[in-house]
Motif scaffolding. Structure first.
Motif, PDB file in Angstrom:
ATOM      1  N   GLU A  12      10.132  -8.592   1.312  1.00 52.33           N
ATOM      2  CA  GLU A  12       9.015  -8.368   2.216  1.00 52.33           C
ATOM      3  C   GLU A  12       8.861  -6.877   2.448  1.00 52.33           C
ATOM      4  OE1 GLU A  12       6.982 -10.530   3.031  1.00 52.33           O
ATOM      5  OE2 GLU A  12       8.035 -12.395   2.627  1.00 52.33           O
ATOM      6  N   PRO A  13       7.698  -6.434   2.982  1.00 46.14           N
ATOM      7  CA  PRO A  13       7.489  -5.026   3.263  1.00 46.14           C
ATOM      8  C   PRO A  13       8.573  -4.488   4.174  1.00 46.14           C
ATOM      9  CG  PRO A  13       5.447  -6.245   3.480  1.00 46.14           C
ATOM     10  CD  PRO A  13       6.550  -7.258   3.318  1.00 46.14           C
ATOM     11  N   THR A  14       9.059  -3.316   3.877  1.00 48.03           N
ATOM     12  CA  THR A  14      10.102  -2.699   4.694  1.00 48.03           C
ATOM     13  C   THR A  14       9.593  -1.403   5.289  1.00 48.03           C
ATOM     14  OG1 THR A  14      10.981  -1.543   2.770  1.00 48.03           O
ATOM     15  CG2 THR A  14      11.933  -3.687   3.287  1.00 48.03           C
ATOM     16  N   LYS A  24      -9.905  -6.655  15.329  1.00 48.86           N
ATOM     17  CA  LYS A  24     -10.139  -8.007  14.829  1.00 48.86           C
ATOM     18  C   LYS A  24     -11.107  -8.034  13.655  1.00 48.86           C
ATOM     19  CE  LYS A  24      -9.060 -10.647  19.004  1.00 48.86           C
ATOM     20  NZ  LYS A  24      -9.571 -11.607  19.996  1.00 48.86           N
ATOM     21  N   ALA A  25     -12.179  -7.228  13.740  1.00 43.96           N
ATOM     22  CA  ALA A  25     -13.211  -7.275  12.709  1.00 43.96           C
ATOM     23  C   ALA A  25     -12.701  -6.838  11.346  1.00 43.96           C
ATOM     24  CB  ALA A  25     -14.392  -6.388  13.119  1.00 43.96           C
ATOM     25  N   SER A  26     -11.617  -6.066  11.336  1.00 44.02           N
ATOM     26  CA  SER A  26     -11.148  -5.540  10.051  1.00 44.02           C
ATOM     27  C   SER A  26      -9.711  -5.926   9.736  1.00 44.02           C
ATOM     28  CB  SER A  26     -11.275  -4.017  10.032  1.00 44.02           C
ATOM     29  OG  SER A  26     -10.560  -3.438  11.103  1.00 44.02           O
ATOM     30  N   MET A  27      -9.162  -6.885  10.481  1.00 40.12           N
ATOM     31  CA  MET A  27      -7.771  -7.291  10.249  1.00 40.12           C
ATOM     32  C   MET A  27      -7.536  -7.687   8.800  1.00 40.12           C
ATOM     33  SD  MET A  27      -6.676  -9.605  13.520  1.00 40.12           S
ATOM     34  CE  MET A  27      -6.503  -8.917  15.160  1.00 40.12           C
ATOM     35  N   GLN A  28      -8.353  -8.613   8.305  1.00 40.69           N
ATOM     36  CA  GLN A  28      -8.160  -9.132   6.958  1.00 40.69           C
ATOM     37  C   GLN A  28      -8.279  -8.018   5.925  1.00 40.69           C
ATOM     38  OE1 GLN A  28     -10.797 -12.331   5.790  1.00 40.69           O
ATOM     39  NE2 GLN A  28     -10.646 -11.738   3.642  1.00 40.69           N
ATOM     40  N   ALA A  29      -9.301  -7.188   6.071  1.00 38.64           N
ATOM     41  CA  ALA A  29      -9.529  -6.113   5.095  1.00 38.64           C
ATOM     42  C   ALA A  29      -8.377  -5.120   5.082  1.00 38.64           C
ATOM     43  CB  ALA A  29     -10.843  -5.399   5.398  1.00 38.64           C
ATOM     44  N   GLN A  30      -7.871  -4.757   6.261  1.00 39.15           N
ATOM     45  CA  GLN A  30      -6.797  -3.778   6.331  1.00 39.15           C
ATOM     46  C   GLN A  30      -5.481  -4.343   5.790  1.00 39.15           C
ATOM     47  OE1 GLN A  30      -6.457  -1.132   9.739  1.00 39.15           O
ATOM     48  NE2 GLN A  30      -8.435  -1.820  10.490  1.00 39.15           N
ATOM     49  N   VAL A  31      -5.213  -5.596   6.113  1.00 37.28           N
ATOM     50  CA  VAL A  31      -3.994  -6.229   5.591  1.00 37.28           C
ATOM     51  C   VAL A  31      -4.081  -6.342   4.072  1.00 37.28           C
ATOM     52  CG1 VAL A  31      -2.669  -8.376   5.501  1.00 37.28           C
ATOM     53  CG2 VAL A  31      -3.458  -7.493   7.707  1.00 37.28           C
ATOM     54  N   ALA A  32      -5.239  -6.784   3.571  1.00 33.25           N
ATOM     55  CA  ALA A  32      -5.419  -6.910   2.128  1.00 33.25           C
ATOM     56  C   ALA A  32      -5.255  -5.568   1.437  1.00 33.25           C
ATOM     57  CB  ALA A  32      -6.789  -7.505   1.815  1.00 33.25           C
ATOM     58  N   ASP A  33      -5.818  -4.514   2.035  1.00 28.78           N
ATOM     59  CA  ASP A  33      -5.744  -3.186   1.419  1.00 28.78           C
ATOM     60  C   ASP A  33      -4.304  -2.687   1.349  1.00 28.78           C
ATOM     61  OD1 ASP A  33      -7.088  -0.697   0.443  1.00 28.78           O
ATOM     62  OD2 ASP A  33      -6.135   0.139   2.214  1.00 28.78           O
ATOM     63  N   GLU A  34      -3.557  -2.874   2.443  1.00 28.11           N
ATOM     64  CA  GLU A  34      -2.178  -2.375   2.438  1.00 28.11           C
ATOM     65  C   GLU A  34      -1.305  -3.180   1.473  1.00 28.11           C
ATOM     66  OE1 GLU A  34       1.312  -0.822   5.443  1.00 28.11           O
ATOM     67  OE2 GLU A  34      -0.702  -1.308   6.194  1.00 28.11           O
ATOM     68  N   LEU A  35      -1.463  -4.494   1.474  1.00 25.12           N
ATOM     69  CA  LEU A  35      -0.698  -5.313   0.532  1.00 25.12           C
ATOM     70  C   LEU A  35      -1.065  -4.979  -0.914  1.00 25.12           C
ATOM     71  CD1 LEU A  35      -0.735  -8.821   2.258  1.00 25.12           C
ATOM     72  CD2 LEU A  35       1.252  -7.356   1.886  1.00 25.12           C
ATOM     73  N   ARG A  36      -2.353  -4.734  -1.142  1.00 27.86           N
ATOM     74  CA  ARG A  36      -2.815  -4.368  -2.490  1.00 27.86           C
ATOM     75  C   ARG A  36      -2.105  -3.102  -2.965  1.00 27.86           C
ATOM     76  NH1 ARG A  36      -7.667  -3.710  -1.252  1.00 27.86           N
ATOM     77  NH2 ARG A  36      -8.414  -5.818  -1.708  1.00 27.86           N
ATOM     78  N   GLN A  37      -2.055  -2.093  -2.107  1.00 24.13           N
ATOM     79  CA  GLN A  37      -1.408  -0.837  -2.485  1.00 24.13           C
ATOM     80  C   GLN A  37       0.097  -1.011  -2.706  1.00 24.13           C
ATOM     81  OE1 GLN A  37      -3.076   1.869  -3.345  1.00 24.13           O
ATOM     82  NE2 GLN A  37      -4.884   0.619  -2.929  1.00 24.13           N
ATOM     83  N   SER A  71       1.646  -0.138  -6.339  1.00 21.37           N
ATOM     84  CA  SER A  71       2.646   0.924  -6.421  1.00 21.37           C
ATOM     85  C   SER A  71       3.998   0.411  -6.913  1.00 21.37           C
ATOM     86  CB  SER A  71       2.832   1.572  -5.049  1.00 21.37           C
ATOM     87  OG  SER A  71       3.447   0.661  -4.142  1.00 21.37           O
ATOM     88  N   GLY A  72       4.198  -0.894  -6.832  1.00 16.85           N
ATOM     89  CA  GLY A  72       5.474  -1.463  -7.234  1.00 16.85           C
ATOM     90  C   GLY A  72       6.426  -1.665  -6.074  1.00 16.85           C
ATOM     91  N   GLU A  73       5.996  -1.311  -4.852  1.00 21.41           N
ATOM     92  CA  GLU A  73       6.847  -1.534  -3.682  1.00 21.41           C
ATOM     93  C   GLU A  73       7.159  -3.027  -3.529  1.00 21.41           C
ATOM     94  OE1 GLU A  73       6.867  -0.842   1.183  1.00 21.41           O
ATOM     95  OE2 GLU A  73       5.424   0.232  -0.077  1.00 21.41           O
ATOM     96  N   LEU A  74       6.147  -3.849  -3.793  1.00 23.26           N
ATOM     97  CA  LEU A  74       6.352  -5.293  -3.878  1.00 23.26           C
ATOM     98  C   LEU A  74       6.401  -5.655  -5.356  1.00 23.26           C
ATOM     99  CD1 LEU A  74       3.996  -6.662  -1.079  1.00 23.26           C
ATOM    100  CD2 LEU A  74       6.490  -6.731  -1.111  1.00 23.26           C
ATOM    101  N   GLN A  75       7.541  -6.084  -5.816  1.00 25.22           N
ATOM    102  CA  GLN A  75       7.753  -6.335  -7.227  1.00 25.22           C
ATOM    103  C   GLN A  75       7.153  -7.671  -7.667  1.00 25.22           C
ATOM    104  OE1 GLN A  75       9.392  -4.326  -9.602  1.00 25.22           O
ATOM    105  NE2 GLN A  75       9.146  -2.788  -7.998  1.00 25.22           N
ATOM    106  N   PRO A  76       6.846  -7.811  -8.959  1.00 17.43           N
ATOM    107  CA  PRO A  76       6.371  -9.089  -9.484  1.00 17.43           C
ATOM    108  C   PRO A  76       7.333 -10.222  -9.135  1.00 17.43           C
ATOM    109  CG  PRO A  76       6.170  -7.379 -11.146  1.00 17.43           C
ATOM    110  CD  PRO A  76       6.928  -6.777 -10.004  1.00 17.43           C
ATOM    111  N   ARG A  77       6.797 -11.363  -8.824  1.00 17.04           N
ATOM    112  CA  ARG A  77       7.524 -12.578  -8.442  1.00 17.04           C
ATOM    113  C   ARG A  77       8.044 -12.534  -7.003  1.00 17.04           C
ATOM    114  NH1 ARG A  77       9.258 -11.645 -13.695  1.00 17.04           N
ATOM    115  NH2 ARG A  77       8.550 -13.184 -15.215  1.00 17.04           N
TER     116      ARG A  77
END
Length: 238
Positions: A3-5, A14-27, A31-37
């Motif tokens: 998980e993110p550390t 509230k209006a941008s929760m989903q977008a901001q979470v998606a953007d950070e997880l995407r990055q 970047s490889g911070e979250l590895q495949p699998r």
């Protein structure tokens, strides 16, 4: 489960929760911070981002659409692992888009992006001489980014960004550059592309850029083969 550390919980509008979470997880995936699998727990992500599970769930659905996340009903959610075929098809599209971008930039003549490309290549030469693959990898991204932006075609740029997200390109660059001789070869190919752009040779710039992308893909495949061989040898010895 990975998980993110290093992130404290934070409240998002509230209006941008989903977008901001998606953007950070995407990055984090790109970047490889979250590895495949890696397993992605809605509950853990909810605690990390300080939001309810609803925007987390919607963000994960968005990333699944982009090809970055795999949601398996009744099993879990994971960082996607593209198959060799997926990567081959994505590189074919990368070749087409970046080739077209190089041609369009060459036809524009001297613009701010071409001057910045000169500076990037000067830095890339230093990184190559020092054998600094980490820094060179960052400059690879900037080099290609400048060419796409310099093409001045919004539709091309939009498709390119979606493609690069699906490739999680930074991770692949590291594998390709680890191949013997690839660092200097890549640097030389970039110089050839830039020389043709500065000469306003659109057709030549497109041809050389497409060749460069093909060679990068070949280096990536060689890296994967080496990793598979190493894994097989480790298994054999175990």
């Amino acid at each position: 489960m990975q998980e993110p550390t290093g992130r404290s919980s934070k409240r998002l509008p509230k209006a941008s929760m989903q977008a901001q979470v998606a953007d950070e997880l995407r990055q984090m995936i790109i970047s490889g911070e979250l590895q495949p699998r890696s397993s992605l727990s809605e509950m853990a992500l909810s605690e990390t981002f300080g939001v309810s599970r609803t925007p987390i769930r919607e963000a994960l659905k968005q990333l699944q659409t982009e090809g970055l996340v795999e949601i398996r009903p009744r099993v879990g959610t994971f960082v996607a692992v593209p198959s060799h075929r997926d990567v081959a098809e994505l590189f074919q599209m990368k070749e087409l888009l970046e080739g077209a971008a190089a041609r369009l930039l060459a036809l524009r003549g001297r613009v701010p992006e071409t001057e910045r490309l000169r500076s990037v290549m000067a830095e890339a030469d230093k990184a190559t001489q020092a054998g600094d693959t980490e820094r060179y990898g960052q400059l690879v991204h900037e080099f290609h980014e400048l060419i796409v932006v310099g093409a001045d075609n919004g539709k091309l740029e939009a498709h390119y960004r979606t493609l690069m997200n699906q490739l999680a390109y930074a991770r692949l660059v590291r594998t390709a550059l680890a191949q013997p001789g690839r660092l200097s070869e890549s640097d030389r190919e970039h110089h050839q592309v830039l020389d043709l752009i500065l000469a306003k040779d659109g057709n030549g710039a497109e041809r050389m850029m497409r060749e460069h992308v093909r060679r990068s893909h070949q280096a990536l495949l060689a890296g994967w083969d080496a990793e598979d061989d190493a894994s097989s040898e480790t298994t054999r010895r175990a």
